[in-house]
Structures are given as C-alpha cells and as structure tokens.
Design a protein around this motif. Structure first.
Motif, PDB file in Angstrom:
ATOM      1  N   UNK A  59      67.319-115.347 -47.419  1.00 47.00           N
ATOM      2  CA  UNK A  59      65.834-115.983 -47.369  1.00 47.00           C
ATOM      3  C   UNK A  59      65.072-115.741 -46.140  1.00 47.00           C
ATOM      4  N   UNK A  60      63.851-115.959 -46.178  1.00 47.74           N
ATOM      5  CA  UNK A  60      62.863-115.855 -44.893  1.00 47.74           C
ATOM      6  C   UNK A  60      62.872-117.358 -44.493  1.00 47.74           C
ATOM      7  N   UNK A  61      62.784-117.376 -43.178  1.00 47.14           N
ATOM      8  CA  UNK A  61      62.673-118.684 -42.607  1.00 47.14           C
ATOM      9  C   UNK A  61      61.101-118.956 -42.406  1.00 47.14           C
ATOM     10  N   UNK A  62      60.585-118.196 -41.994  1.00 49.74           N
ATOM     11  CA  UNK A  62      59.002-118.195 -41.477  1.00 49.74           C
ATOM     12  C   UNK A  62      58.262-117.555 -42.513  1.00 49.74           C
ATOM     13  N   UNK A  80      75.587-108.046 -40.773  1.00 47.33           N
ATOM     14  CA  UNK A  80      74.513-107.512 -39.616  1.00 47.33           C
ATOM     15  C   UNK A  80      73.788-106.488 -39.617  1.00 47.33           C
ATOM     16  N   UNK A  81      73.896-105.882 -40.988  1.00 41.98           N
ATOM     17  CA  UNK A  81      73.021-104.671 -41.133  1.00 41.98           C
ATOM     18  C   UNK A  81      71.783-105.211 -41.422  1.00 41.98           C
ATOM     19  N   UNK A  82      70.509-104.599 -40.707  1.00 40.73           N
ATOM     20  CA  UNK A  82      69.377-105.044 -40.897  1.00 40.73           C
ATOM     21  C   UNK A  82      68.683-104.613 -42.510  1.00 40.73           C
ATOM     22  N   UNK A  83      68.111-105.501 -43.056  1.00 41.81           N
ATOM     23  CA  UNK A  83      67.810-105.354 -44.325  1.00 41.81           C
ATOM     24  C   UNK A  83      66.311-105.125 -44.613  1.00 41.81           C
ATOM     25  N   UNK A  84      65.662-105.777 -43.756  1.00 45.63           N
ATOM     26  CA  UNK A  84      64.165-105.789 -43.785  1.00 45.63           C
ATOM     27  C   UNK A  84      63.499-106.288 -42.469  1.00 45.63           C
ATOM     28  N   UNK A  85      62.407-106.213 -42.003  1.00 45.18           N
ATOM     29  CA  UNK A  85      61.477-106.612 -41.075  1.00 45.18           C
ATOM     30  C   UNK A  85      60.259-107.003 -41.531  1.00 45.18           C
ATOM     31  N   UNK A 163      63.967-114.389 -36.432  1.00 46.63           N
ATOM     32  CA  UNK A 163      64.189-114.260 -37.870  1.00 46.63           C
ATOM     33  C   UNK A 163      63.351-113.609 -38.627  1.00 46.63           C
ATOM     34  N   UNK A 164      62.248-112.854 -38.140  1.00 50.16           N
ATOM     35  CA  UNK A 164      61.588-111.928 -38.690  1.00 50.16           C
ATOM     36  C   UNK A 164      62.315-110.718 -39.163  1.00 50.16           C
ATOM     37  N   UNK A 165      63.412-110.467 -38.573  1.00 53.87           N
ATOM     38  CA  UNK A 165      64.374-109.251 -38.834  1.00 53.87           C
ATOM     39  C   UNK A 165      65.609-109.984 -39.792  1.00 53.87           C
ATOM     40  N   UNK A 166      65.475-109.524 -40.802  1.00 47.55           N
ATOM     41  CA  UNK A 166      66.504-110.129 -41.920  1.00 47.55           C
ATOM     42  C   UNK A 166      67.693-109.325 -41.773  1.00 47.55           C
TER      43      UNK A 166
END
Length: 349
Positions: A59-62, A80-85, A163-166
């Motif tokens: 989930x997004x925090x911000x 740890x893999x980047x899923x979304x930004x 946290x903008x990097x999920x």
C-alpha cells in the motif's frame, strides 16, 4: 501343347489371379485406453482451490500519482524489488524545506550556546547578573530542543520521500494490481497483492454431513493433475451457505500444487466404493444407459453398463462390473462397438 501341359499352366494362372484379388489383412482400429482407478464415495469428495497461506499487501503511505509501474500480475518478484514509483515532487520540496529549517536552527543553536558561554564567564566576574546568565542558558537549551525537532522533521521528510518507491516486502507472485499508470492514489491505497512462496492452503466448501468427520488434527488426502498430496484440517467458517455447506481451510503438508489449482479432497466419510474413470470414457447404449468399453482378452471390447455417481474435475465416479485396474476405452467410445478388436494405446493425462 498337350492337355497335360495346359492344366498346370491354367492352375498357376488361376492361383495368381486369386492372390492378386485377395483383400489385404484388416488392421484393427486404434483405441485410447486408461486404467480404472479406485475412488472414494463422492459423498466424501469435495473440490477445493489452492491459495497462499498468507498474502502481502503493498500500500501507499503518502498517496500520489503513479509515474512508473515496474511489475504486472503474474510476475514473480524477489523481496526488495521495485514495483512502482509515485510522483515525488511534493515530497522532495518538503525535504528541502526541512533541511533548510534544520540548517537555520543549527546556526541559531550554535549562536545561543556561545552567548550562554559568554554570560557564564561574565557572571563569574560579576559583569552580568545571575538572572541574565540563567536566561542565556535557557535560550541555548530551547535552541537545542528546536534543532532536535527540526532534525526529526528532516528525517521524517526523507523517509516519506523513500516511501514513494514501492518495493516487494517478500518474494512471491503478484496476484493483484489495483491501479494503472498515472492513477492518483490516496494514502493507504493498496496497489499490489503478493502471494509469497512457501505455505499453501486449500479452501473448500464442505457439505454439512461431512463436517462431523473433520477434526482439528485430522489429515486428508487430495489429488491434482494425477498427483497426490496431504493436507491438515485448520478450521471451518461459522457461516453456512444456503445448502448448509461451510468453507473449510486445510494446510498443505505434502505435495506441491500450484496456487490457483483445483484439487479433489477425500474426506473419507463413506469408505471406498466404485471406480474413477475419465468422464470422456462414458458412452450410452441403445437404451440410453451409461456404459464403458472394457478391453478384454485378445483386445476385444465389451460394453459394460455402469451407474454414474458423480462428475468431479473431469473424472467420473461409477459403479458396476468395472473393477479398479480394468483397462477401458478412455475416449471415442461412441465410434466403437462390442466384440470389436482394437489396438489399445495408453492415454496420458
């Protein structure tokens, strides 16, 4: 040429003609066959679905606008893999502002500490009053506290920017993605669901008459794609459906069925009876009764009437003269007849 010479010649010509006109030997038709398997009473068989023992929600925090998507449904990802930004412009500005406040308060705190030190020296020489020295020390302490708060705010701004990097919290398979590129997400919105590798469960509706056979430590067998496994009963929901069935959960302790696979659970409530055959093996005789072609001695077919108990995941549970281990025609029986000799070929699942 004498008559005694003519007769052998005519006989040879006649035999040659007969040999040319004789039909070729008939090749028996090919028939796909399978072996009838023992089956539990269908009253003790339920169908379940394999699910992960737990699911991680990303989930997004911000909140914010999605500017990059790096994963899709079905992808296998590592922890740890980047899923979304998400869009970081506002968060970056907030961090810059927090850094500026920290620098300003750091300079102010340094100046107040120096002033308090001078007043302490002057107090010792009697140049200033004790009250003025105490006020200078209080101002220095307040400045240090303000600086500590600014540092905390700067650290929080940096954390929120991160946290903008999920990222994936665990290794597994992405089973859900709730938004697409450029979507505006609210704080707390779930963007991904990940089913991790490892623990798996079977979720299955269980009829009311079979619930009494389930215990907290009971084990049961299940079958999927020709393989078998073992599951342990975990519990059952309190709410019953309109038919009286309740949703039961089983932990997979043996076997490796894939997530989403349909499995047959044998609760063993009614003992062993009947046989399990491919559903496509069933044929109807002239009276419309169900039957199976059994391959007998000399590969000769025999149509045996059976009673259909239930269809379960492409398999038919039947009773009759067919026994477990019998070789039966598994498909295409409507094109065959009794007493026909065939060339059996074992069907593969």
């Amino acid at each position: 040429m004498t008559r005694s010479h003519v007769l052998p010649v005519l006989s040879a010509l006649a035999l040659a003609a007969c040999a040319e006109e004789a039909p070729p030997p008939e090749v028996p038709p090919t028939a796909l066959v399978a072996v009838a398997e023992p089956a539990s009473d269908p009253r003790g068989i339920v169908t379940g679905i394999i699910r992960s023992g737990r699911t991680h929600q990303v989930a997004t925090e911000t909140g914010g606008r999605v500017v990059r998507l790096s994963a899709a449904i079905g992808d296998r990802v590592e922890a740890g893999t980047v899923l979304a930004t998400l869009d970081t412009q506002g968060l970056a500005l907030a961090l810059d502002s927090a850094r500026a406040d920290e620098a300003r308060l750091a300079a102010q705190a340094e100046e107040r500490r120096r002033r308090a030190g001078r007043f302490q020296t002057l107090d010792g020489s009697g140049s200033v009053s004790r009250a003025e020295a105490d006020a200078a020390r209080a101002e220095a302490l307040a400045a240090d506290q303000a600086l500590a708060a600014a540092r905390s705010q700067r650290a929080e701004a940096a954390r929120r920017l991160g946290t903008a990097t999920l990222r994936a919290p665990a290794s597994g398979v992405i089973v859900s993605r709730q938004a697409e590129l450029s979507a505006q997400l609210q704080p707390g919105a779930v963007l991904f669901e990940i089913e991790p590798d490892g623990a798996r469960e079977i979720v299955s509706p269980v009829p009311a008459q079979a619930l009494a056979d389930l215990t907290g430590s009971g084990f049961t067998q299940f079958r999927f794609s020709g393989e078998t496994g073992t599951a342990r009963f975990l519990g059952v929901s309190a709410r019953a459906s309109a038919t009286g069935a309740r949703e039961a959960r089983f932990a997979v302790v043996g076997g490796s069925p894939p997530i989403g696979a349909a499995v047959e659970l044998s609760l063993g409530s009614a003992g062993e009876t009947g046989v399990s055959v491919p559903a496509a093996a069933l044929v109807n005789d002239r009276s419309g009764r169900a039957g199976l072609f059994v391959v007998g001695p000399g590969n000769k077919l025999r149509l045996v009437p059976v009673s259909l108990l239930e269809l379960v995941a492409g398999r038919a549970i039947v009773t009759g003269e067919v026994r477990a281990g019998s070789q039966i025609v598994s498909a295409g029986g409507n094109f065959l007849t009794s007493d026909m000799v065939v060339r059996p070929v074992r069907a593969t699942r």
